[in-house]
Design a protein around this motif. Sequence first.
Motif, PDB file in Angstrom:
ATOM      1  N   GLY A 123     -23.300 -37.674 -10.009  1.00 14.31           N
ATOM      2  CA  GLY A 123     -23.017 -39.055  -9.640  1.00 14.31           C
ATOM      3  C   GLY A 123     -23.796 -39.437  -8.394  1.00 14.31           C
ATOM      4  N   LYS A 125     -24.448 -40.430  -4.644  1.00 16.25           N
ATOM      5  CA  LYS A 125     -23.773 -39.869  -3.472  1.00 16.25           C
ATOM      6  C   LYS A 125     -24.371 -40.432  -2.189  1.00 16.25           C
ATOM      7  CE  LYS A 125     -23.007 -35.369  -3.229  1.00 16.25           C
ATOM      8  NZ  LYS A 125     -23.236 -33.913  -3.018  1.00 16.25           N
ATOM      9  N   ASN A 269     -18.623 -50.954  -4.380  1.00 17.43           N
ATOM     10  CA  ASN A 269     -18.933 -51.231  -5.796  1.00 17.43           C
ATOM     11  C   ASN A 269     -18.252 -52.517  -6.283  1.00 17.43           C
ATOM     12  OD1 ASN A 269     -20.592 -49.007  -6.018  1.00 17.43           O
ATOM     13  ND2 ASN A 269     -19.036 -47.696  -6.952  1.00 17.43           N
ATOM     14  N   VAL A 298     -15.208 -44.132  -6.762  1.00 21.69           N
ATOM     15  CA  VAL A 298     -15.808 -43.213  -5.790  1.00 21.69           C
ATOM     16  C   VAL A 298     -14.715 -42.362  -5.156  1.00 21.69           C
ATOM     17  CG1 VAL A 298     -17.781 -44.688  -5.222  1.00 21.69           C
ATOM     18  CG2 VAL A 298     -15.643 -44.927  -3.950  1.00 21.69           C
ATOM     19  N   SER A 313     -19.801 -40.870  -6.225  1.00 25.38           N
ATOM     20  CA  SER A 313     -19.384 -41.625  -7.407  1.00 25.38           C
ATOM     21  C   SER A 313     -18.654 -40.699  -8.370  1.00 25.38           C
ATOM     22  CB  SER A 313     -20.597 -42.245  -8.101  1.00 25.38           C
ATOM     23  OG  SER A 313     -20.225 -42.810  -9.341  1.00 25.38           O
ATOM     24  N   SER A 320     -25.183 -44.424 -12.466  1.00 30.19           N
ATOM     25  CA  SER A 320     -24.160 -44.543 -11.423  1.00 30.19           C
ATOM     26  C   SER A 320     -24.807 -44.929 -10.089  1.00 30.19           C
ATOM     27  CB  SER A 320     -23.393 -43.227 -11.274  1.00 30.19           C
ATOM     28  OG  SER A 320     -24.217 -42.231 -10.712  1.00 30.19           O
ATOM     29  N   SER A 321     -24.091 -45.725  -9.311  1.00 29.92           N
ATOM     30  CA  SER A 321     -24.616 -46.167  -8.012  1.00 29.92           C
ATOM     31  C   SER A 321     -23.444 -46.467  -7.083  1.00 29.92           C
ATOM     32  CB  SER A 321     -25.482 -47.421  -8.182  1.00 29.92           C
ATOM     33  OG  SER A 321     -24.712 -48.490  -8.712  1.00 29.92           O
ATOM     34  N   ILE A 322     -23.753 -46.641  -5.801  1.00 27.47           N
ATOM     35  CA  ILE A 322     -22.730 -46.982  -4.802  1.00 27.47           C
ATOM     36  C   ILE A 322     -23.251 -48.123  -3.942  1.00 27.47           C
ATOM     37  CG2 ILE A 322     -21.326 -46.179  -2.873  1.00 27.47           C
ATOM     38  CD1 ILE A 322     -21.640 -43.341  -3.924  1.00 27.47           C
TER      39      ILE A 322
END
Length: 641
Positions: A123, A125, A269, A298, A313, A320-322
């Motif tokens: 994920g 990070k 997010n 998250v 994440s 996936s992203s933050i």
Amino acid sequence: MSLYGIYNTEYSRLRFSGLVSGVDTGYMIEQLMYIEKMKVDKVEQDKQILEWKRDMYRDVTNKLRAFSDKYFNLLKPETNFRSLSAFNLFNISSSNEKAVTAVAGSAAESKVYTIQVHSLASGAKIEGTSNITRNIIASEAVEDFQLVGRKINVTLDGVTKTIELKDYSDIDHMIEDINASLSKAFGAGKVKVSNSGGRVEFNVLLNGSTLMLADGTSFSGDLKKLGFMPEDNTSNRISLASGLESIKDNFKNTLAIDNPEENVVFTINDVVIDVGKSYKNATLRDVMNAINNSDAGVRIQYDSLNDKFTLTSTVEGAASSITFVDTHEENGLLKALGIVDGTYTQGTDAEFTLNGVEGMKRSSNQFTIDGVRFSLNEISEEEVTIEIKNDIDAVVENIKGLVEDYNKILDEINGLIHQKKNRDYRPLTKEQKDAMSEKEIELWEEKAKEGLLSNDNILFNILNEMRKALFDKVEGVSISVFDIGISTGAYYERGKLTLDEAKLKSALMNNFDEVVKLFTTKPEDSGVNTVNDREKVVQNYNQSGITQRIYDILQKNIRTTRDSSGKKGILLEKAGIVGDASEFNNLIVDEIKAKDSMIQKMLEIMYQKEEAYYRKFTAMEKMLSQMESQSVWLMQQLGLG
């Protein structure tokens, strides 16, 4: 008047009779009423028999429900014989379980897979900056060096030592003495005190160590003498349990708080996270819990060794992203925690080669292919072999259990419908019970219950239909239960099944698909209501596997839902079950209510008849009393008195 109110009246009224005649009229009336009481007793006995029958039916219903729940329940796939899942039991081996493991689902087949893991899914990070806590440095210069009697407690990695202060000539003299005391207490090269522009500064020389300072005497002010103010940081690690307002200056990036009474609110997010507490009351632990329990996808963790936070994440894969919006434009909470200036890593897909197919990717390390759920655990330098084999022994054991439990049901119902009724034992009346011990009552009632469901049509039909369902041919299936080792025993066993395990195992190994079809085949119109179409009912029956037939038979009798005619299962319509509407709405309950009404009316008639007898005897006593009075008067007139 209530049902037993009338009955008890004859025992509650006080009567005086036979005072003139000398006749025991109470006894005479009791004998006259005995025949009436026998009539009431008989109806009460009939009612008791109905209650026993109701309980027996319910006991059968509960046993059938337990059998159905064990072997035909979609939520128990390993023993749900209406589904492939009961037969798709597998032994799975992996040549390298550290790298790859697998679980076979109902759609899996016996097969060998080879897989090589080139990279794992991860994920997104954000690894926050390390050492987010300010150094332990006093905010004021030391002014008074006469410190005899003052002490400070120094805690290093959980071990606390007390450092005694002295009188000093200047700050350098003081720092030299404190360093000597610290080396003596903890050993050299672990903690060092230095002069930072006239202010005292404590430094930890070991990586990953935690240092804390506190006053060493019972009265406060020891640290203050060294220039430490109440708001100064006295630990090289941030406190997760302290309120944000109280530790706002302990971060290297000072936390800006415009209003301590406002709730802590930020966005991750595109999900607004409201901690639910103000800066004055919220702790870092509260903030972490709010993030981890939110829908932002998250998780945040604190690494005390490196004094840093990490935001990861929970969704794996390249997609996936933050993203985030801090509590303050310049000096918000996420910046204080090192997240804003942290190192961002984009999520990645898992990449592997499966059965020679290169370049395969998945966004998660757990994925399903052909009914097999693979779990990638680490990168593998060599191919990993996953072998999936049908666990024939487990299937045999499950079928063996099905046959054994079927036989128990058979024995239970056969015992009821073939038990002879003992006509010498009727339910006990109240007077009979009063004259017996509890054990005598128990033994008597066991005899009285015998044969109550002898030759019962409902139970007889259940057994007959289940036997027929097992041995009737299943359309489109080339084998029968005889071919898999299931047959009936001797005639006196009344349909009890026997199982040849070796024959069953051979059939599963050599003709697996046909065995599965024999059990699980469903009719073409299985989803259509065919209750009122006799032709369709017969067609569906012929096309159904043996366990589907048995399930349908059970449901016809124990179903708690209503069919198109508004009826529940036959047994529920007859006797109901506890916890369902049928408990108080069934045929036997209606019969019991009818018996109650009959008893009520008979008691009323009995009461009225008893009253009539007492009125007649009272009239007789009155007439005898009058005659006696007249006789006495005549005797007196004749001078004979």
